[in-house]
Design a protein around this motif. Sequence first.
Motif, mmCIF file in Angstrom:
data_model
loop_
_atom_site.group_PDB
_atom_site.id
_atom_site.type_symbol
_atom_site.label_atom_id
_atom_site.label_comp_id
_atom_site.label_asym_id
_atom_site.label_seq_id
_atom_site.Cartn_x
_atom_site.Cartn_y
_atom_site.Cartn_z
ATOM 1 N N VAL A 242 -18.006 97.922 59.090
ATOM 2 C CA VAL A 242 -18.705 98.439 57.917
ATOM 3 C C VAL A 242 -18.135 97.769 56.673
ATOM 4 O O VAL A 242 -16.989 97.322 56.662
ATOM 5 C CB VAL A 242 -18.574 99.977 57.797
ATOM 6 C CG1 VAL A 242 -19.275 100.667 58.939
ATOM 7 C CG2 VAL A 242 -17.134 100.401 57.746
ATOM 8 N N LEU A 243 -18.934 97.710 55.638
ATOM 9 C CA LEU A 243 -18.505 97.124 54.374
ATOM 10 C C LEU A 243 -17.682 98.154 53.611
ATOM 11 O O LEU A 243 -18.166 99.213 53.259
ATOM 12 C CB LEU A 243 -19.729 96.704 53.551
ATOM 13 C CG LEU A 243 -19.459 96.033 52.217
ATOM 14 C CD1 LEU A 243 -18.724 94.710 52.432
ATOM 15 C CD2 LEU A 243 -20.764 95.799 51.479
ATOM 16 N N LYS A 244 -16.380 97.848 53.399
ATOM 17 C CA LYS A 244 -15.494 98.772 52.701
ATOM 18 C C LYS A 244 -15.444 98.490 51.208
ATOM 19 O O LYS A 244 -15.340 99.402 50.397
ATOM 20 C CB LYS A 244 -14.076 98.683 53.268
ATOM 21 C CG LYS A 244 -13.928 99.250 54.647
ATOM 22 C CD LYS A 244 -12.487 99.180 55.079
ATOM 23 C CE LYS A 244 -12.171 100.419 55.883
ATOM 24 N NZ LYS A 244 -10.767 100.598 56.082
ATOM 25 N N ALA B 168 -21.434 81.279 42.227
ATOM 26 C CA ALA B 168 -21.234 82.675 42.594
ATOM 27 C C ALA B 168 -20.113 82.769 43.620
ATOM 28 O O ALA B 168 -20.074 82.013 44.586
ATOM 29 C CB ALA B 168 -22.507 83.260 43.170
ATOM 30 N N ILE B 169 -19.200 83.697 43.402
ATOM 31 C CA ILE B 169 -18.101 83.943 44.321
ATOM 32 C C ILE B 169 -18.214 85.393 44.790
ATOM 33 O O ILE B 169 -18.257 86.319 43.978
ATOM 34 C CB ILE B 169 -16.741 83.690 43.648
ATOM 35 C CG1 ILE B 169 -16.666 82.220 43.217
ATOM 36 C CG2 ILE B 169 -15.602 84.050 44.588
ATOM 37 C CD1 ILE B 169 -15.474 81.893 42.379
ATOM 38 N N VAL B 170 -18.277 85.580 46.106
ATOM 39 C CA VAL B 170 -18.435 86.910 46.689
ATOM 40 C C VAL B 170 -17.294 87.170 47.661
ATOM 41 O O VAL B 170 -16.990 86.323 48.504
ATOM 42 C CB VAL B 170 -19.792 87.045 47.439
ATOM 43 C CG1 VAL B 170 -19.929 88.422 48.069
ATOM 44 C CG2 VAL B 170 -20.943 86.756 46.505
ATOM 45 N N GLU B 171 -16.654 88.327 47.540
ATOM 46 C CA GLU B 171 -15.576 88.709 48.442
ATOM 47 C C GLU B 171 -15.960 90.040 49.069
ATOM 48 O O GLU B 171 -16.253 91.018 48.369
ATOM 49 C CB GLU B 171 -14.265 88.858 47.671
ATOM 50 C CG GLU B 171 -13.110 89.332 48.524
ATOM 51 C CD GLU B 171 -11.858 89.583 47.697
ATOM 52 O OE1 GLU B 171 -10.806 89.759 48.313
ATOM 53 O OE2 GLU B 171 -11.936 89.624 46.463
ATOM 54 N N MET B 172 -15.994 90.086 50.410
ATOM 55 C CA MET B 172 -16.347 91.309 51.121
ATOM 56 C C MET B 172 -15.204 91.721 52.043
ATOM 57 O O MET B 172 -14.648 90.885 52.744
ATOM 58 C CB MET B 172 -17.607 91.105 51.945
ATOM 59 C CG MET B 172 -18.834 90.835 51.100
ATOM 60 S SD MET B 172 -20.370 90.753 52.038
ATOM 61 C CE MET B 172 -20.151 89.282 52.980
ATOM 62 N N GLU B 173 -14.875 92.991 52.016
ATOM 63 C CA GLU B 173 -13.838 93.544 52.891
ATOM 64 C C GLU B 173 -14.522 94.401 53.965
ATOM 65 O O GLU B 173 -15.245 95.336 53.650
ATOM 66 C CB GLU B 173 -12.854 94.409 52.090
ATOM 67 C CG GLU B 173 -11.754 94.982 52.934
ATOM 68 C CD GLU B 173 -10.829 95.883 52.113
ATOM 69 O OE1 GLU B 173 -10.016 96.565 52.741
ATOM 70 O OE2 GLU B 173 -10.955 95.931 50.874
ATOM 71 N N LEU B 174 -14.313 94.034 55.224
ATOM 72 C CA LEU B 174 -14.926 94.750 56.332
ATOM 73 C C LEU B 174 -13.873 95.605 57.033
ATOM 74 O O LEU B 174 -12.701 95.265 57.073
ATOM 75 C CB LEU B 174 -15.537 93.767 57.340
ATOM 76 C CG LEU B 174 -16.619 92.843 56.811
ATOM 77 C CD1 LEU B 174 -17.043 91.864 57.884
ATOM 78 C CD2 LEU B 174 -17.799 93.621 56.307
ATOM 79 N N GLY B 175 -14.302 96.703 57.628
ATOM 80 C CA GLY B 175 -13.420 97.560 58.405
ATOM 81 C C GLY B 175 -14.173 98.127 59.578
ATOM 82 O O GLY B 175 -15.403 98.131 59.619
ATOM 83 N N LYS B 176 -13.463 98.608 60.556
ATOM 84 C CA LYS B 176 -14.084 99.197 61.739
ATOM 85 C C LYS B 176 -14.780 100.496 61.349
ATOM 86 O O LYS B 176 -14.309 101.249 60.516
ATOM 87 C CB LYS B 176 -13.054 99.488 62.832
ATOM 88 C CG LYS B 176 -12.510 98.248 63.505
ATOM 89 C CD LYS B 176 -13.522 97.710 64.456
ATOM 90 C CE LYS B 176 -12.922 96.566 65.254
ATOM 91 N NZ LYS B 176 -13.914 95.797 65.930
ATOM 92 N N ASN B 177 -15.907 100.755 62.009
ATOM 93 C CA ASN B 177 -16.666 101.975 61.739
ATOM 94 C C ASN B 177 -15.841 103.203 62.111
ATOM 95 O O ASN B 177 -15.309 103.289 63.203
ATOM 96 C CB ASN B 177 -17.958 101.940 62.554
ATOM 97 C CG ASN B 177 -18.970 102.939 62.081
ATOM 98 O OD1 ASN B 177 -18.760 103.608 61.081
ATOM 99 N ND2 ASN B 177 -20.070 103.055 62.805
#
Length: 94
Positions: A58-60, A83-92
């Motif tokens: 999931v997107l945190k 454009a600079i995009v940073e996404m942090e993902l985590g387990k559901n």
Amino acid sequence: SIASADMDLNQLEAFLTAQTKKQGGITSDQAAVIAKFWKNHRSQIHESLINQSRWDNVLKNMNWRVDLKAQLRHVDQINTPVAIVEMELGKNGQ
């Protein structure tokens, strides 16, 4: 097709009727079996498709920004947005 459209009973009947009428389609006995199976297992099939299409992660958190270059060797590259995009993902569920 039946599962991805999550057909109700009227849609199912129309779809199966069309399948029996087309060249190389299914027989009326096969259509009856498919209809009975769909009626008995529709909710489980729908739930399974939803679970299979869901990401495990999931997107945190998400950060983004747009940078403009103010000084470069080549004039045509000045003021080019990046454009600079940073996404942090985590387990559901964690």
